[in-house]
Design a protein around this motif. Structure first.
Motif, PDB file in Angstrom:
ATOM      1  N   THR B  37      -6.016  10.616  -5.513  1.00  0.00           N
ATOM      2  CA  THR B  37      -5.282  11.639  -4.781  1.00  0.00           C
ATOM      3  C   THR B  37      -3.890  11.842  -5.337  1.00  0.00           C
ATOM      4  OG1 THR B  37      -4.716   9.872  -3.288  1.00  0.00           O
ATOM      5  CG2 THR B  37      -6.469  11.342  -2.607  1.00  0.00           C
ATOM      6  N   ALA B  38      -3.387  13.019  -5.132  1.00  0.00           N
ATOM      7  CA  ALA B  38      -2.028  13.312  -5.553  1.00  0.00           C
ATOM      8  C   ALA B  38      -1.058  12.535  -4.673  1.00  0.00           C
ATOM      9  CB  ALA B  38      -1.759  14.799  -5.416  1.00  0.00           C
ATOM     10  N   SER B  39      -0.101  11.923  -5.285  1.00  0.00           N
ATOM     11  CA  SER B  39       0.838  11.147  -4.488  1.00  0.00           C
ATOM     12  C   SER B  39       2.249  11.496  -4.929  1.00  0.00           C
ATOM     13  CB  SER B  39       0.570   9.662  -4.693  1.00  0.00           C
ATOM     14  OG  SER B  39       1.670   8.927  -4.238  1.00  0.00           O
ATOM     15  N   SER B  40       3.084  11.707  -3.961  1.00  0.00           N
ATOM     16  CA  SER B  40       4.426  12.181  -4.291  1.00  0.00           C
ATOM     17  C   SER B  40       5.207  11.154  -5.075  1.00  0.00           C
ATOM     18  CB  SER B  40       5.162  12.533  -3.003  1.00  0.00           C
ATOM     19  OG  SER B  40       5.231  11.366  -2.206  1.00  0.00           O
ATOM     20  N   SER B  41       4.974   9.916  -4.805  1.00  0.00           N
ATOM     21  CA  SER B  41       5.780   8.902  -5.463  1.00  0.00           C
ATOM     22  C   SER B  41       5.082   8.354  -6.690  1.00  0.00           C
ATOM     23  CB  SER B  41       6.047   7.753  -4.486  1.00  0.00           C
ATOM     24  OG  SER B  41       4.821   7.121  -4.209  1.00  0.00           O
ATOM     25  N   GLY B  42       3.867   8.733  -6.892  1.00  0.00           N
ATOM     26  CA  GLY B  42       3.138   8.205  -8.032  1.00  0.00           C
ATOM     27  C   GLY B  42       2.652   6.805  -7.778  1.00  0.00           C
ATOM     28  N   GLY B  43       2.969   6.262  -6.637  1.00  0.00           N
ATOM     29  CA  GLY B  43       2.579   4.891  -6.354  1.00  0.00           C
ATOM     30  C   GLY B  43       1.125   4.762  -5.954  1.00  0.00           C
ATOM     31  N   GLY B  44       0.511   5.864  -5.652  1.00  0.00           N
ATOM     32  CA  GLY B  44      -0.895   5.835  -5.266  1.00  0.00           C
ATOM     33  C   GLY B  44      -1.083   5.150  -3.943  1.00  0.00           C
ATOM     34  N   SER B  45      -2.265   4.818  -3.647  1.00  0.00           N
ATOM     35  CA  SER B  45      -2.574   4.232  -2.346  1.00  0.00           C
ATOM     36  C   SER B  45      -3.000   2.803  -2.511  1.00  0.00           C
ATOM     37  CB  SER B  45      -3.670   5.032  -1.661  1.00  0.00           C
ATOM     38  OG  SER B  45      -4.764   5.121  -2.535  1.00  0.00           O
ATOM     39  N   SER B  46      -2.462   2.193  -3.571  1.00  0.00           N
ATOM     40  CA  SER B  46      -2.930   0.847  -3.882  1.00  0.00           C
ATOM     41  C   SER B  46      -2.646  -0.124  -2.749  1.00  0.00           C
ATOM     42  CB  SER B  46      -2.261   0.355  -5.164  1.00  0.00           C
ATOM     43  OG  SER B  46      -0.857   0.489  -5.008  1.00  0.00           O
ATOM     44  N   GLY B  47      -1.635   0.207  -1.940  1.00  0.00           N
ATOM     45  CA  GLY B  47      -1.272  -0.733  -0.890  1.00  0.00           C
ATOM     46  C   GLY B  47      -2.216  -0.693   0.300  1.00  0.00           C
ATOM     47  N   VAL B  48      -3.068   0.255   0.365  1.00  0.00           N
ATOM     48  CA  VAL B  48      -3.875   0.405   1.566  1.00  0.00           C
ATOM     49  C   VAL B  48      -5.244  -0.206   1.381  1.00  0.00           C
ATOM     50  CG1 VAL B  48      -4.616   2.030   3.303  1.00  0.00           C
ATOM     51  CG2 VAL B  48      -2.701   2.577   1.809  1.00  0.00           C
ATOM     52  N   GLY B  49      -5.474  -1.279   2.037  1.00  0.00           N
ATOM     53  CA  GLY B  49      -6.798  -1.887   1.942  1.00  0.00           C
ATOM     54  C   GLY B  49      -7.591  -1.567   3.183  1.00  0.00           C
ATOM     55  N   ARG B  50      -6.937  -1.681   4.306  1.00  0.00           N
ATOM     56  CA  ARG B  50      -7.583  -1.320   5.560  1.00  0.00           C
ATOM     57  C   ARG B  50      -6.471  -0.891   6.490  1.00  0.00           C
ATOM     58  NH1 ARG B  50      -9.167  -7.392   6.755  1.00  0.00           N
ATOM     59  NH2 ARG B  50      -7.250  -8.202   5.866  1.00  0.00           N
ATOM     60  N   LEU B  51      -6.836  -0.311   7.570  1.00  0.00           N
ATOM     61  CA  LEU B  51      -5.814   0.201   8.448  1.00  0.00           C
ATOM     62  C   LEU B  51      -6.091  -0.289   9.850  1.00  0.00           C
ATOM     63  CD1 LEU B  51      -3.386   2.120   8.071  1.00  0.00           C
ATOM     64  CD2 LEU B  51      -4.789   3.859   9.143  1.00  0.00           C
ATOM     65  N   ASP B  52      -5.201  -1.116  10.339  1.00  0.00           N
ATOM     66  CA  ASP B  52      -5.325  -1.564  11.717  1.00  0.00           C
ATOM     67  C   ASP B  52      -4.509  -0.595  12.562  1.00  0.00           C
ATOM     68  OD1 ASP B  52      -5.334  -2.713  14.147  1.00  0.00           O
ATOM     69  OD2 ASP B  52      -4.508  -4.655  13.500  1.00  0.00           O
ATOM     70  N   LEU B  53      -5.220   0.286  13.253  1.00  0.00           N
ATOM     71  CA  LEU B  53      -4.524   1.359  13.967  1.00  0.00           C
ATOM     72  C   LEU B  53      -3.580   0.818  15.032  1.00  0.00           C
ATOM     73  CD1 LEU B  53      -7.389   3.955  14.343  1.00  0.00           C
ATOM     74  CD2 LEU B  53      -5.415   4.089  12.841  1.00  0.00           C
ATOM     75  N   SER B  54      -3.886  -0.383  15.538  1.00  0.00           N
ATOM     76  CA  SER B  54      -3.067  -0.894  16.628  1.00  0.00           C
ATOM     77  C   SER B  54      -1.682  -1.311  16.158  1.00  0.00           C
ATOM     78  CB  SER B  54      -3.777  -2.065  17.299  1.00  0.00           C
ATOM     79  OG  SER B  54      -3.841  -3.141  16.389  1.00  0.00           O
ATOM     80  N   THR B  55      -1.516  -1.514  14.874  1.00  0.00           N
ATOM     81  CA  THR B  55      -0.201  -1.911  14.382  1.00  0.00           C
ATOM     82  C   THR B  55       0.501  -0.763  13.699  1.00  0.00           C
ATOM     83  OG1 THR B  55      -1.117  -2.635  12.289  1.00  0.00           O
ATOM     84  CG2 THR B  55      -1.003  -4.273  14.038  1.00  0.00           C
ATOM     85  N   HIS B  56      -0.057   0.436  13.878  1.00  0.00           N
ATOM     86  CA  HIS B  56       0.548   1.592  13.237  1.00  0.00           C
ATOM     87  C   HIS B  56       0.888   2.655  14.265  1.00  0.00           C
ATOM     88  CE1 HIS B  56      -1.067  -0.270   9.650  1.00  0.00           C
ATOM     89  NE2 HIS B  56      -0.413   0.610   8.894  1.00  0.00           N
ATOM     90  N   ILE B  57       1.830   3.465  13.895  1.00  0.00           N
ATOM     91  CA  ILE B  57       2.067   4.682  14.660  1.00  0.00           C
ATOM     92  C   ILE B  57       1.232   5.752  13.981  1.00  0.00           C
ATOM     93  CG2 ILE B  57       3.780   6.429  15.244  1.00  0.00           C
ATOM     94  CD1 ILE B  57       5.804   4.088  15.340  1.00  0.00           C
ATOM     95  N   VAL B  58       0.398   6.414  14.748  1.00  0.00           N
ATOM     96  CA  VAL B  58      -0.635   7.262  14.159  1.00  0.00           C
ATOM     97  C   VAL B  58      -0.572   8.647  14.771  1.00  0.00           C
ATOM     98  CG1 VAL B  58      -3.105   7.494  13.744  1.00  0.00           C
ATOM     99  CG2 VAL B  58      -2.092   5.225  13.922  1.00  0.00           C
TER     100      VAL B  58
END
Lengths: 522, 696
Positions: B37-58
């Motif tokens: 995917t296109a990423s503004s920072s070029g950092g990609g989504s490498s940091g995302v392995g899974r998403l625990d919705l309860s610890t995020h603001i969604v």
């Protein structure tokens, strides 16, 4: 003994398959509350007896009736029709409903199609103006375990439909049944098919797997390795021959239906005359399992020997008092097999009274001569004679078909002459029958040389059975003729079609050797 | 066996409606192995392995739009492999990462995320300032510094409710500030009337009736305070629904059309009330309702229901089942407007395409209708799904130019790979759809290819019905099906059961004269079974005529000479038998064969009649000997049998005499003829037979 076969020894978990069918039927029955009359088509009634005890249905306030052209006799306010999706049954259903209405009877009607609803059937109901009065459902019964090693599709008319009417519904049905089986036992990796319908069924099966895939990942190793599909058309010869094993003779003389025969009670040694009794014939009967595929005279020897040995034991038990308790237990255990022995003594004796007749010998002999395909005149005259003598038309047609198949048809003059003799002897109403036999290629005018001798030689169909008591080839079951289809299966199992490619071309329809691999995830 | 959980079991009854919760996508990937995917920072989504919705603001965008998430730093989170620095993440509804960008550090705490109606991402910070991001790249709009929405010293955000065009904020000091122009560069927040929350009171929850549903054109904010609900707008505060005695409300939600409010009361009741709090429409307590209604709908309603249900269904195979069920009904219901069905097929094709996990827009049919196709295409374009957007445009006859232009621009700026869209398959190949767009011939061929004869019938009936509606000649129909053997044969099979006349027409018009002939023979047999036609009555006339007609039809083709001759003989036999019944006054001849007729004559002692039949039907001598011996033995006329044997040397030998005697159990009579058997093998065989048969 129950007619429902014991499936514990089956290679696959057929019990689960049967239980599923039981459950589905019971849930239909239970879903309709209160007293109801279950009306089943005649053939299906027999089939269901292999799935559950019909008495089980009565527990749910169910009254059983067989569907017929006659008005329905019942007091029940609800009627549940359970019929196979056949056009001819629809008029019966419509007539019964209309009859009720003419009598001012108000009932609730349900119609369950087996195995699935068919638009053509519903169209007839619509035309008869009863469609709106029916609540319609399905009972998806595709396969029925007949025995621990036999599953039946119960498609009585598929040959006629495919070969004569051009209606290939049963081909779809076959594919669907196998596909359903795959949901239970995994995707079958090898398919070998021979014949127009079989190759089509294989294609459909593949297509179904694409549309509604059986997961290949979670199932582990498939429990079924190979499916071999053969068109009946490929081997019409075998069913024309008289079966000579114990089970075969039972079928020839008494007709096995749904894994049992119906015989006069007197034959089974009972007192009441004229009453019919049902004798189940399946592998749950250990003795039957042992003798079903043996020659009749071997069967007689086996059962006699068993009876004698029990007799001797009995004499011993009586004469000495020194047996240990465990020895006595053993003896009692063996005594339990007495009813089985008695049953088969009675049946075998009954069969022998037929099999010993010269007419029977003559017929088996002429079949052999026809299969050897060397003396045309003898065969032709024999058939002419039995027509003129007005022997049962089934006997005549079986031999005529056998003769035509192995001879590559009959010269026009003979062909027309025999057909005319048949119509004169049995009636002109058999004209469509003869026409259909011709259409199916079973009895025809000779147009080219027969390839039967080539096929017969290449597949070693004619075998000299040296020791009929310890046969080493399947040919013993027909007094020296090995069924063509069995030879094909032997080849298919051993090495696939490749080894007999050329030969397969001599038999009708294309062939196919398919490997289905686990598709890689993208 | 296949695990087929009953579809019905998924539904729960709530009031008089059934509801269900369905899983549209599972499992959600949340990340894909490669950064596509296109990423503004070029950092990609490498940091995302899974998403625990309860610890995020969604925040999830409405109408199947994307999902945005930022880790909630007010919660203690165990970090796994992800970087400790927070990122703003964007996913499709099916969990495919679309973009991510680093969250600017040292900002006030993030209070909530939301999407505006033009699908910009809004982030409300706890001090009441707002950050806005553009999709799909998450670039900040206008400036990277937050826009303040609250007056200073308001104490920050206590609660906030967003709607498509604005936000209502409840401040810590219990005042309400609304902003209705949240998309413009410098929005104008306005403070509403003081809701008058006392010191010791607490605002339990908050809801907003959007401005377009309020007469004044400005939003109305509902606050649950203590055991009352107040409506706050610019002009004042109004206490609502005191008469309803709802008690403290824990949670409120306004329906999408602004008319209804769902309120969750402190005592566990779920209430639905109009937003004016005039009455309670219904209240739900657990297992309070048991009102199953028997469904007894007429056919058009059932079809309608099937089509509707297909629309609401997410599972393609169930859509298929439902549409199929509808077409079943359609085949029987010509009055039903077929357009309804076609329309739903079209909609479903579009919906299924965008619901695909690769696209990830789980729109419902209602949402789709609200959103409109044009807006959907716009969204697809923005999500870089040009090919799909183009196909949908073409399919719906919308101007594809918008899509192509946008695509061309994108193509120039980026070289993103066009996703492989095989998505429009699916319902495309399904037969009912084809039917509805009138490609009958194609549909027929497709159904034949499927190998499912039921589908072939479905198409056949459809065409048949159309023809009868349009009153075009059945010849067209015959032409269509005659070109396709399976369709033809199925029609024949069906017509045999219910439409004899149509079948006869078909056979005659397609030159299958022999089949028409057999049909006539069948009709003649049915006449025979008719009790009125038996008993030697003149009613045999029609039966004979039918057989003669069949004879003439067979005679038309060279290949059916045998049938033609046989039918001719059959008619002749019927006449002969009719005469015999008249002369003997016994109704025992009609329906029997030539051989049986001869035997009957002999048994009755009418030798002359038998001989007459023999010569009229050219019965071969060989057969004659079998028949006559058998008949004489049957009546035990042994003298006549012997006389017969002396007439001349029998053409097939003396076997008929021997067998007739043995069959009648007359051993001694048999012995008269056994010596005359010429073949010694035959002789011994017969002797054995006498022994065996008499022994049995």
């Amino acid at each position: 003994m129950a007619q429902i076969p014991n499936l514990d020894n089956a290679a696959l978990n057929l019990t689960a398959l049967r239980e599923q069918s039981q459950k589905e039927l019971l849930s239909i029955i239970k879903s309709i509350r209160g007293k109801k009359c279950l009306v089943i088509d005649p053939k299906l009634a027999g089939t269901l007896s292999l799935i559950l005890q019909t008495s089980a249905l009565k527990e749910y306030g169910t009254e059983l009736r067989i569907l017929s052209a006659d008005p329905l006799q019942t007091e029940c306010p609800k009627v549940v029709y359970l019929v196979r999706s056949q056009l001819n049954f629809m008029k019966f259903v419509a007539n019964q409903i209309k009859n009720d209405e003419s009598k001012g009877l108000q009932r609730e009607y349900h119609l369950y199609f087996v195995p699935r609803r068919i638009v053509a059937c519903e169209k007839i109901l619509e035309e008869e103006k009863v469609h709106q009065k029916l609540t319609i459902g399905e009972y998806p019964l595709y396969l029925v375990p007949l025995d621990e090693d036999v599953l039946s599709l119960e498609l009585d008319y598929s040959l006629q439909e495919c070969l004569i009417e051009g209606d290939t519904s049963s081909v779809w049905h076959v594919a669907k049944a196998i596909h359903k089986l795959e949901f239970a036992f995994g995707v079958i990796p090898n398919i070998r098919a021979k014949g127009v319908a079989s190759t089509k069924a294989a294609e459909l099966l593949n297509h179904m797997q694409l549309e509604d895939p059986v997961s290949m990942d979670n199932m582990g190793i498939p429990e079924i390795d190979t499916v071999i599909l053969l068109d009946r058309e490929v081997d019409m010869v075998t069913p024309m021959c008289s079966q000579l094993t114990y089970e075969g003779l039972l079928d020839e003389m008494l007709e096995i239906h749904n894994g049992s025969v119906e015989v006069d009670a007197s034959i089974m040694g009972a007192q009441q005359d004229g009453k019919k009794v049902k004798v189940p014939l399946n592998s749950s009967d250990k003795l039957y399992k042992e003798i079903r595929d043996l020659n009749l005279h071997v069967v007689v020897q086996v059962v006699r020997q068993k009876a004698t040995s029990i007799q001797q034991d009995y004499a011993e038990v009586k004469s000495t008092n020194t047996q240990s308790v465990s020895e006595l237990k053993d003896f009692v255990k063996r005594l339990h097999s007495l009813p089985e022995i008695a049953r088969h003594v009675n049946l075998a004796q009954h069969l022998q009274s037929f099999a010993a007749k010269p007419a029977f010998h003559a017929r088996v002999e002429i079949e052999q001569i026809i299969l050897e395909a060397q003396t045309y005149e003898t065969c032709y005259e024999y058939i002419e004679e039995i027509i003129q003598k007005q022997e049962p038309i089934e006997t005549v047609l079986r031999l005529l078909v056998l003769f035509s198949l192995t001879n590559g048809g009959l010269p026009k003059k003979n062909f027309d002459y025999l057909r005319r003799e048949i119509l004169h002897s049995y009636g002109f109403e058999h004209m469509p029958l003869l026409y259909n036999l011709e259409k199916a290629g079973l009895v025809k005018r000779q147009e080219s040389r027969t390839n039967w001798p080539v096929i017969s030689r290449a597949l070693q169909l004619i075998v000299d059975i040296k020791d009929p008591e310890n046969p080493d080839d399947i040919a013993y079951i027909f007094a020296g003729y090995a069924p063509l289809s069995i030879r094909l299966v032997q080849h298919a199992v051993r090495s696939g079609w490749r080894s007999i490619e050329e030969l397969l071309k001599l038999l009708p329809g294309p062939h196919m050797d398919l490997k289905r691999v686990r598709c890689l995830d993208h | 066996m296949s695990s087929s959980v009953s579809v019905a079991a998924e539904w729960d009854l709530l009031s008089d409606r059934f509801y269900r919760r369905i899983t549209i996508y599972s499992p959600l990937p949340w990340s894909s192995p490669a950064t596509t995917t296109a990423s503004s920072s070029g950092g990609g989504s490498s940091g995302v392995g899974r998403l625990d919705l309860s610890t995020h603001i969604v925040a999830a965008a409405p109408f199947g739009g994307p999902i945005a998430a930022v880790r909630d730093d007010s919660k203690i989170v165990q970090l796994h492999s992800e970087p400790s620095r927070r990122r703003l993440l964007l996913f499709s509804s099916s969990g495919h990462p679309l973009a991510s960008s680093p969250w600017t550090p040292h900002l006030p705490r993030l209070h909530s995320l939301a999407f505006s109606s033009s699908l910009n991402l809004l982030a409300l910070l706890s001090d009441g300032s707002l950050l806005r991001f553009r999709l799909p790249d998450l670039n900040p709009i206008t400036s990277s510094s937050p826009v303040p929405l609250l007056p200073p010293a308001s104490g920050g955000v206590a609660d906030a409710v967003f709607w498509g065009g604005g936000v209502a904020i409840l401040t810590e000091d219990n005042r309400v500030v609304v902003t209705t122009d949240i998309e413009v560069d410098d929005p104008h927040p306005r403070e509403l009337a003081d809701p008058g929350v006392a010191e010791d009171e607490q605002v339990l929850c908050m809801a907003v009736v959007e401005p377009q549903f309020v007469m004044s054109g400005s939003p109305e904010v509902l606050l649950a305070v203590g055991d009352r609900v107040v409506a706050v707008d610019e002009d004042g505060v109004q206490v609502l629904g005191e008469a309803l005695e709802i008690g403290p409300v824990q949670k409120m939600a306004v329906s999408p059309n602004g008319k209804l409010l769902a309120a969750f009361a402190h005592d566990g009741r779920l209430l639905v009330i109009p937003t004016d709090f005039s009455r309670i429409i219904f209240e739900y307590e657990c297992d309070a309702y048991d009102n199953y209604q028997l469904i007894s709908s007429s056919l058009p309603e059932a079809i309608e229901a099937c089509i509707d249900a297909a629309g609401y269904e997410f599972d393609v195979s169930r859509q298929h089942t439902l549409l199929r069920a509808a077409t079943y009904g359609l085949a029987f219901c010509s009055r039903f407007p077929h357009g309804r069905f076609q329309e739903m097929c079209k909609i479903l094709r579009v919906l299924n395409a965008v619901r695909d996990p690769e696209i990830g827009m789980p729109l419902t049919v209602k949402q789709y209708k609200l959103l409109t196709a044009t807006v959907l295409i716009g969204r697809l374009i923005n999500a870089n799904q040009h090919l799909l957007a183009l196909r949908i445009s073409e399919y719906l006859n919308l101007n594809p130019e918008v899509v192509i232009m946008h695509w061309a621009c994108e193509k120039i700026t980026a070289s993103a790979a066009i996703p492989d869209v095989v998505l429009l398959e699916g319902l495309l190949d399904k037969i009912p759809l084809l039917l509805s767009i009138d490609e009958q011939d194609k549909a027929l061929q497709k159904s034949i290819d499927s190998g499912d004869t039921d589908l072939v019938y479905l198409v056949l009936f459809h065409i048949w019905q159309k023809i009868s509606v349009e009153k075009s000649a059945p010849l067209d129909f015959f032409g269509v099906i005659n070109a396709r053997p399976l369709a033809r044969d199925l029609f024949i099979a069906y017509a045999r059961h219910s439409k004899h006349e149509a079948l006869k027409d078909f056979f005659l018009s397609t030159g299958r004269l022999q089949d028409a002939g057999f049909l006539l023979l069948k009709e003649s047999r049915e006449l025979e079974r008719n009790p009125m036609a038996s008993k030697g009555s003149p009613l045999h006339g029609p039966q004979v005529r039918l057989v003669e007609q069949a004879h003439r039809l067979f005679a038309e083709t060279k290949e059916h000479l045998f049938e033609s001759k046989s039918a001719e003989e059959h008619a002749k036999l019927l006449r002969v038998q009719h005469q015999l019944e008249v002369s003997t006054k016994q109704a025992i001849f009609v329906g029997s064969s030539v051989s049986d007729t001869i035997k009957t004559c002999i048994v009755m002692g009418n030798e002359r009649a038998a001989v007459k039949v023999k010569s009229e039907f050219k019965v071969p001598d060989k057969r004659w000997y079998w028949l006559k011996s058998c008949a004489l033995a049957t009546v035990g006329n042994w003298d006549a049998l012997e006389t017969f044997s002396r007439e001349k040397r029998p053409p097939g030998g003396y076997k008929p005499f021997v067998e007739a005697c043995i069959d009648a159990g007359q051993k001694t009579e048999a012995l008269k003829y056994i010596p005359k058997l010429t073949d010694p093998g035959e002789r011994s065989e017969v002797l054995v037979r006498i022994r065996v048969d008499t022994a049995c």
